[in-house]
Design an enzyme around this catalytic site. Structure first.
Site, PDB file in Angstrom:
ATOM      1  N   ASP A  72      -0.601 -47.474 -13.391  1.00  0.00           N
ATOM      2  CA  ASP A  72      -1.267 -46.287 -12.853  1.00  0.00           C
ATOM      3  C   ASP A  72      -1.161 -45.130 -13.830  1.00  0.00           C
ATOM      4  O   ASP A  72      -0.195 -45.017 -14.568  1.00  0.00           O
ATOM      5  CB  ASP A  72      -0.587 -45.809 -11.551  1.00  0.00           C
ATOM      6  N   ASP A  93       3.707 -33.861  -6.287  1.00  0.00           N
ATOM      7  CA  ASP A  93       3.362 -33.442  -4.920  1.00  0.00           C
ATOM      8  C   ASP A  93       2.190 -34.249  -4.364  1.00  0.00           C
ATOM      9  O   ASP A  93       2.126 -34.510  -3.158  1.00  0.00           O
ATOM     10  CB  ASP A  93       3.163 -31.920  -4.766  1.00  0.00           C
ATOM     11  N   GLU A 107      -0.402 -29.980   3.469  1.00  0.00           N
ATOM     12  CA  GLU A 107      -0.642 -28.904   2.518  1.00  0.00           C
ATOM     13  C   GLU A 107      -1.541 -29.387   1.368  1.00  0.00           C
ATOM     14  O   GLU A 107      -2.266 -28.606   0.767  1.00  0.00           O
ATOM     15  CB  GLU A 107       0.719 -28.461   1.956  1.00  0.00           C
ATOM     16  N   GLU A 108      -1.479 -30.667   1.075  1.00  0.00           N
ATOM     17  CA  GLU A 108      -2.235 -31.220  -0.052  1.00  0.00           C
ATOM     18  C   GLU A 108      -3.646 -31.685   0.316  1.00  0.00           C
ATOM     19  O   GLU A 108      -4.362 -32.182  -0.543  1.00  0.00           O
ATOM     20  CB  GLU A 108      -1.469 -32.400  -0.671  1.00  0.00           C
ATOM     21  N   ASP A 157       4.373 -30.660   4.557  1.00  0.00           N
ATOM     22  CA  ASP A 157       4.389 -30.162   3.182  1.00  0.00           C
ATOM     23  C   ASP A 157       5.135 -31.261   2.414  1.00  0.00           C
ATOM     24  O   ASP A 157       6.367 -31.314   2.442  1.00  0.00           O
ATOM     25  CB  ASP A 157       5.139 -28.826   3.112  1.00  0.00           C
ATOM     26  N   LEU A 163       5.792 -32.024  -0.677  1.00  0.00           N
ATOM     27  CA  LEU A 163       6.733 -31.643  -1.733  1.00  0.00           C
ATOM     28  C   LEU A 163       6.825 -30.129  -1.752  1.00  0.00           C
ATOM     29  O   LEU A 163       5.854 -29.450  -2.110  1.00  0.00           O
ATOM     30  CB  LEU A 163       6.214 -32.179  -3.080  1.00  0.00           C
ATOM     31  N   ASP A 164       7.929 -29.618  -1.311  1.00  0.00           N
ATOM     32  CA  ASP A 164       8.130 -28.169  -1.281  1.00  0.00           C
ATOM     33  C   ASP A 164       9.011 -27.738  -2.447  1.00  0.00           C
ATOM     34  O   ASP A 164      10.027 -28.377  -2.720  1.00  0.00           O
ATOM     35  CB  ASP A 164       8.805 -27.767   0.046  1.00  0.00           C
ATOM     36  N   GLU A 216       5.124 -25.060   6.769  1.00  0.00           N
ATOM     37  CA  GLU A 216       6.452 -24.599   6.359  1.00  0.00           C
ATOM     38  C   GLU A 216       7.143 -23.804   7.473  1.00  0.00           C
ATOM     39  O   GLU A 216       8.228 -24.169   7.942  1.00  0.00           O
ATOM     40  CB  GLU A 216       6.327 -23.743   5.087  1.00  0.00           C
TER      41      GLU A 216
HETATM   42  P1  AHG Z   1       5.169 -25.383  -2.469  1.00  0.00           P
HETATM   43  O1  AHG Z   1       5.916 -25.955  -3.625  1.00  0.00           O
HETATM   44  O2  AHG Z   1       5.067 -26.330  -1.316  1.00  0.00           O
HETATM   45  O3  AHG Z   1       3.827 -24.810  -2.870  1.00  0.00           O
HETATM   46  O4  AHG Z   1       6.021 -24.160  -1.858  1.00  0.00           O
HETATM   47  C1  AHG Z   1       6.526 -23.169  -2.710  1.00  0.00           C
HETATM   48  C2  AHG Z   1       7.044 -22.058  -1.839  1.00  0.00           C
HETATM   49  C3  AHG Z   1       8.467 -22.214  -1.354  1.00  0.00           C
HETATM   50  O5  AHG Z   1       9.063 -23.423  -1.505  1.00  0.00           O
HETATM   51  C4  AHG Z   1       9.225 -21.175  -2.131  1.00  0.00           C
HETATM   52  O6  AHG Z   1      10.268 -20.638  -1.369  1.00  0.00           O
HETATM   53  C5  AHG Z   1       8.193 -20.173  -2.473  1.00  0.00           C
HETATM   54  O7  AHG Z   1       6.993 -20.871  -2.600  1.00  0.00           O
HETATM   55  C6  AHG Z   1       8.507 -19.473  -3.749  1.00  0.00           C
HETATM   56  O8  AHG Z   1       7.558 -18.502  -3.984  1.00  0.00           O
HETATM   57  P2  AHG Z   1       7.763 -17.409  -5.136  1.00  0.00           P
HETATM   58  O9  AHG Z   1       7.693 -18.132  -6.427  1.00  0.00           O
HETATM   59  O10 AHG Z   1       6.604 -16.456  -4.938  1.00  0.00           O
HETATM   60  O11 AHG Z   1       9.079 -16.732  -4.896  1.00  0.00           O
HETATM   61 MN    MN Z   2       6.141 -25.516   0.326  1.00  0.00          MN
HETATM   62 MN    MN Z   3       4.164 -28.290  -1.275  1.00  0.00          MN
END
Ligand code: AHG
Ligand code: MN
Ligand code: MN
Length: 332
Positions: free
Chosen positions: A70, A76, A99-100, A118, A120-121, A278
Site C-alpha cells: 500500500d 489519522d 471527524e475525517e 475522532d 486520531l486526536d 471531542e
Molecule cells: P485533531 O488532531 O483531532 O485535529 O485535534 C487537535 C486538537 C486537540 O487535540 C488539541 O488539544 C488542540 O487541537 C490543539 O490546538 P492548538 O494547536 O490550537 O492549541
Molecule cells: Mn481531535
Molecule cells: Mn482528529
C-alpha cells in the site's frame, strides 16, 4: 454477587468486564458489548500502527512501500479506516460519523447504535512521539431499525450518549470509558493483547492547581473573562501543562486534577474543538468522574447540535476550577 465482584477487580480483562456488565441486563442481546469489543479491537490495530510511525517514515524516505504494497497514508486517515472497518465487520453499528468524513457513513441498517469518532486526536504530535488518542461516543438511533440513518439520528445532544470514552496512546496505551455508571480505565497489556482494568471508578479532584490552555494565542481570546481567570491561575502559582493532544491533556487532568480551556478566538469564533467528536464524549467522561464541562454559558451535554462538524468553546475539568472560570466569565 459474582458479576459485580468481577466488575471491580483490578486486572480483570476488558472483555470479561464487558460480559459481566452485560449480565446485569438480561434483555441484552449483546449488540452493545460487540460494539465496545470492536472499538477496543480497532484501537489495538491503531496502537500497532502508531508504534511503527517513525519506522514507516524512515521506510517512506527510502521509497519503500509497506508489506501489503500500500501507499502510506496519513495516520489519522488510517485510524479512521481501522475503526470503520472493525465496526462494519462487527455489525453492531448502523452508522459512523467521523471527524475525517464529511457525511454519515452508513453501516448495518439492522443495528441500533451510532458511533461518533475522532479517530486520531492530537495528530500534530504524531511525528514527534508525543501522546495522541482516539475519542468516541455511542448514541442510540431514533429512526426505525432497518432504515438508513438520517441527520436527525446523528444530531443528538451529548446527554443522549449511551457510552463514551477515549483511547490514549501514551507511555502506555489506555482505554477509558463510561456507560453512565462511573468511569473505568483499562491499560493495554501488549504481550497478552488485552486491556486490563487498572483504574476502576476514576474520580477527578474537585479542586486542583493545573491549567491547560494554548496561552501563546491568548491575544486572540475574545472574552475578557478568560484573561481574568488566567491571571487568577498565575496569582495562585498554578502549573501550566499543555500537551496539545486533547485526550492526553484531559487524561492527565482526570488523574491529577486540573482544568482544560479552549475558548473562542478571533480565528475560531466557536473555538477549535468539535462538539460531536471531542467535547461531548469528554464531557460525559469528566462528568462521570465528578467534574464539569461547559462552553462558558451552557453545560456541554445540553447543547443541541445543528451540524455534524460544529465547534464549541470548551472548559472542562475539576468542578471548582470550572466554576471559578464561569464566575470570571460572568463577572467580566
Ligand atoms: P485533531 O488532531 O483531532 O485535529 O485535534 C487537535 C486538537 C486537540 O487535540 C488539541 O488539544 C488542540 O487541537 C490543539 O490546538 P492548538 O494547536 O490550537 O492549541
Ligand atoms: Mn481531535
Ligand atoms: Mn482528529
Amino acid at each position: 454477587m459474582e458479576s459485580s465482584r468481577i466488575a471491580i477487580s483490578i486486572g480483570v480483562t476488558l472483555d470479561r468486564f464487558i460480559r459481566s456488565n452485560e449480565k446485569q441486563y438480561p434483555q441484552s442481546v449483546g449488540e452493545f458489548s460487540q460494539l465496545l469489543r470492536d472499538i477496543a479491537l480497532a484501537s489495538k490495530v491503531v496502537n500497532r500502527e502508531i508504534n511503527k510511525a517513525g519506522l514507516i517514515d524512515i521506510m517512506g524516505a527510502v521509497g519503500n512501500q509497506n508489506a501489503a504494497g500500500d501507499e502510506q497514508q496519513k495516520l489519522d486517515v488510517l485510524a479512521d479506516i481501522r475503526f470503520t472497518r472493525a465496526l462494519s465487520k462487527g455489525g453492531a453499528a448502523c452508522a459512523i460519523i467521523s471527524e475525517e468524513e464529511e457525511g454519515i457513513v452508513q453501516l448495518n441498517p439492522d443495528a441500533k447504535y451510532i458511533v461518533a469518532i475522532d479517530p486520531l486526536d492530537g495528530s500534530s504530535n504524531i511525528d514527534v512521539n508525543v501522546s495522541i488518542g482516539t475519542i468516541f461516543s455511542v448514541y442510540r438511533r431514533k429512526s426505525a431499525v432497518g432504515t438508513a440513518i438520517n441527520l436527525e439520528d446523528c444530531l443528538q445532544p451529548g446527554s443522549a450518549q449511551v457510552a463514551a470514552g477515549y483511547v490514549l496512546y501514551g507511555s502506555s496505551t489506555m482505554l477509558v470509558y463510561t456507560t453512565g455508571q462511573g468511569l473505568n480505565g483499562f491499560t493495554y497489556e501488549a504481550t497478552l493483547g488485552e486491556y486490563v482494568l487498572s483504574h476502576p471508578d476514576i474520580h477527578i479532584k474537585p479542586d486542583a492547581n493545573t491549567y491547560s490552555i494554548n496561552e501563546g494565542i491568548s491575544k486572540s481570546f475574545v472574552q475578557p473573562g478568560i484573561h481574568v481567570y488566567l491571571n487568577h491561575c498565575k496569582e495562585h502559582h498554578y502549573a501550566a501543562r499543555y500537551i496539545g493532544s486533547l485526550v492526553a491533556d484531559i487524561h492527565r487532568n482526570l488523574l491529577k486534577g486540573g482544568i482544560y480551556l479552549y475558548p473562542a478566538t478571533i480565528h475560531h469564533p466557536q473555538g477549535k474543538l468539535r462538539l460531536m467528536f471531542e467535547a461531548n464524549s469528554l464531557a460525559f467522561v469528566v462528568e462521570q468522574a465528578g467534574g464539569k464541562a461547559t462552553d462558558g454559558e451552557k453545560r456541554i451535554l445540553d447543547i443541541e447540535p445543528t451540524q455534524i462538524h460544529e465547534k464549541t468553546p470548551l472548559f472542562i475539568g475539576s468542578l471548582q476550577m470550572v466554576e471559578a472560570l464561569e464566575n470570571a466569565l460572568v463577572g467580566n
